[in-house]
Write a protein that holds these residues in place. Structure first.
Motif, PDB file in Angstrom:
ATOM      1  N   THR A  30       0.835  -1.184   0.000  1.00 37.91           N
ATOM      2  CA  THR A  30       0.000   0.000   0.000  1.00 37.91           C
ATOM      3  C   THR A  30       0.875   1.240   0.000  1.00 37.91           C
ATOM      4  O   THR A  30       1.772   1.388   0.822  1.00 37.91           O
ATOM      5  CB  THR A  30      -0.933  -0.003   1.226  1.00 37.91           C
ATOM      6  N   LEU A  31       0.618   2.129  -0.936  1.00 39.44           N
ATOM      7  CA  LEU A  31       1.346   3.392  -1.020  1.00 39.44           C
ATOM      8  C   LEU A  31       0.562   4.520  -0.363  1.00 39.44           C
ATOM      9  O   LEU A  31       1.150   5.442   0.202  1.00 39.44           O
ATOM     10  CB  LEU A  31       1.641   3.728  -2.482  1.00 39.44           C
ATOM     11  N   ALA A  32      -0.762   4.471  -0.440  1.00 40.84           N
ATOM     12  CA  ALA A  32      -1.639   5.446   0.195  1.00 40.84           C
ATOM     13  C   ALA A  32      -2.998   4.795   0.391  1.00 40.84           C
ATOM     14  O   ALA A  32      -3.433   3.995  -0.429  1.00 40.84           O
ATOM     15  CB  ALA A  32      -1.780   6.694  -0.669  1.00 40.84           C
ATOM     16  N   CYS A  33      -3.657   5.115   1.497  1.00 37.91           N
ATOM     17  CA  CYS A  33      -4.961   4.525   1.779  1.00 37.91           C
ATOM     18  C   CYS A  33      -5.757   5.484   2.648  1.00 37.91           C
ATOM     19  O   CYS A  33      -5.194   6.187   3.484  1.00 37.91           O
ATOM     20  CB  CYS A  33      -4.787   3.189   2.505  1.00 37.91           C
ATOM     21  N   GLY A  34      -7.057   5.480   2.451  1.00 37.30           N
ATOM     22  CA  GLY A  34      -7.926   6.320   3.266  1.00 37.30           C
ATOM     23  C   GLY A  34      -8.977   5.494   3.977  1.00 37.30           C
ATOM     24  O   GLY A  34      -9.353   4.422   3.528  1.00 37.30           O
ATOM     25  N   ILE A  35      -9.425   5.991   5.092  1.00 38.17           N
ATOM     26  CA  ILE A  35     -10.562   5.415   5.795  1.00 38.17           C
ATOM     27  C   ILE A  35     -11.755   6.285   5.400  1.00 38.17           C
ATOM     28  O   ILE A  35     -11.757   7.490   5.629  1.00 38.17           O
ATOM     29  CB  ILE A  35     -10.359   5.431   7.318  1.00 38.17           C
ATOM     30  N   CYS A  36     -12.758   5.687   4.793  1.00 39.89           N
ATOM     31  CA  CYS A  36     -13.887   6.472   4.290  1.00 39.89           C
ATOM     32  C   CYS A  36     -15.056   6.427   5.266  1.00 39.89           C
ATOM     33  O   CYS A  36     -15.024   5.743   6.286  1.00 39.89           O
ATOM     34  CB  CYS A  36     -14.308   5.969   2.911  1.00 39.89           C
ATOM     35  N   GLY A  37     -16.100   7.137   4.914  1.00 39.08           N
ATOM     36  CA  GLY A  37     -17.296   7.188   5.750  1.00 39.08           C
ATOM     37  C   GLY A  37     -17.922   5.829   5.974  1.00 39.08           C
ATOM     38  O   GLY A  37     -18.451   5.549   7.054  1.00 39.08           O
TER      39      GLY A  37
END
Length: 88
Positions: A30-37
């Protein structure tokens, strides 16, 4: 490996065993990841989501196990599982 893990109703940073890709799978870094709603909603309402999944015939998440949230990510393929065609 380090991961943001849903464990016992909380999102924590913890260690997990590095996975090995199975047939038809790839292992990614993983290079970038977000936690979404949706992930934050699942954190608060996981038990209700499991009940609803069962009612509609879908496989629910197993709340007795660690769950890694984050489905919006950018990654690099680092390994291929058996019977996985290398497209590079």
């Amino acid at each position: 490996m380090r991961a943001a893990i849903f464990r016992n109703g909380e999102i924590v940073v913890g260690q997990m065993v590095e996975p090995k890709p199975g047939p038809g799978q790839v292992l990614v870094k993983t290079l970038a990841c977000g936690i979404c709603g949706s992930d934050l909603h699942a954190r608060q309402h996981a038990h209700r989501m499991v009940e609803m999944a069962r009612k509609v015939g879908r496989k629910p998440m197993d709340l007795t196990r660690d769950v890694v949230f984050g489905h919006e990510f950018c990654c690099e393929i680092v390994d291929y599982g058996p019977s996985t065609r290398n497209q590079s």
